[in-house]
Design an enzyme around this catalytic site. Structure first.
Site, short mmCIF file in Angstrom:
data_model
loop_
_atom_site.label_atom_id
_atom_site.label_comp_id
_atom_site.label_asym_id
_atom_site.label_seq_id
_atom_site.Cartn_x
_atom_site.Cartn_y
_atom_site.Cartn_z
N TYR A 157 3.22 35.98 -48.01
CA TYR A 157 2.01 35.95 -48.84
C TYR A 157 1.57 37.37 -49.21
O TYR A 157 1.27 37.68 -50.36
CB TYR A 157 0.89 35.23 -48.08
N LYS A 161 1.34 39.09 -52.96
CA LYS A 161 0.08 39.61 -53.49
C LYS A 161 0.16 41.12 -53.77
O LYS A 161 -0.46 41.62 -54.72
CB LYS A 161 -1.06 39.31 -52.52
#
Length: 250
Positions: A157, A161
């Site tokens: 994740y 990002k």
């Protein structure tokens, strides 16, 4: 009206719920016709109906941001029905609260395909039209994790990002001469369905690291995004606006 967006066509991906839904509601409340996208049509239809019931303009559409052909077909349909897209919010994403050893190759690919490749696909789909009209606003939704790393260990994740921040800067440099503003927002922890997947201990630990002492309210990310797509942000390019209650300052 502050940050008036009347007459603008805005596409918000992953807006059937969560932060995307909050962003869509704020943009619609400021006059934009918002296209609500989701991988499944039902949540998009429900979100669009809610906006229309409140007096706003909204249309639903379903496609998978990770699939280039689906993205192109969807944006062709949007242009045919509504005209050129003025605003794109790349919000579609998934959560997967796991430690580093639990990340499989499949989990890694799925995370990056949806968050990073999905943002790229949608940017590609709107760029030619924005260049032609010499106007456009793109906001990519990153995360505090993309700047700071993640205490929980969600490396897939976090990598996705962080990649969105790099994509934002690169595209901003390319698109600025064509009158297109490309920026990002980096939310901290907000009270959405996504955080419901966290354990109570994990959530409490995370909140303890937020100087504001609370989770963010979804409309707060909506207002920050509305600023970045407004004319008030016309001289802002390639920035990532942190909206995190003070949990990370750079």
């Amino acid at each position: 009206m502050q940050h008036d967006l009347s007459g603008k066509i805005a596409v918000v991906t992953g807006a059937g719920r969560g932060l995307g839904n909050a962003i869509a509601e704020v943009l619609a409340g400021r006059g934009a016709h918002v296209v609500i996208t989701d991988r499944v049509l039902a949540p998009a239809e429900q979100a669009a109906a809610s906006i229309r019931a409140a007096g706003g303009k909204a249309s639903p559409i379903a496609f998978d941001v990770a699939e280039p052909e689906q993205v192109e077909q969807a944006f062709e349909k949007i242009r045919a029905e509504l005209g050129q897209v003025d605003i794109l919010i790349n919000n579609a994403g998934i959560g997967d609260f796991v430690s580093f050893p639990e990340i499989t190759s499949e989990k890694w690919d799925r995370m990056l395909n949806i968050h990073l490749k999905g943002s790229f696909n949608c940017c590609q789909a709107v760029l030619a039209g924005m260049k032609e009209q010499k106007y456009g606003k793109i906001v990519n939704v990153s995360s505090v994790a993309g700047k700071r790393g993640d205490f929980i260990g969600n490396a897939h994740y976090t990598a996705a990002k962080a990649g969105i921040i790099g994509l934002t800067k690169s595209l901003a440099l390319y698109a600025a001469p064509f009158g297109i503003n490309v920026n990002a927002v980096a939310p901290g922890l907000f009270a959405t369905e996504l955080t419901d997947g966290m354990s109570s201990d994990m959530k409490a630990t995370t909140i303890s690291r937020i100087p504001a002492g609370r989770l963010g309210r979804p409309e707060e990310i909506g207002r920050a995004t509305a600023f970045l797509v407004s004319d008030d942000a016309s001289y802002i390019f390639g920035e990532t606006l942190s909206v995190n209650g003070g949990s990370y300052m750079d």
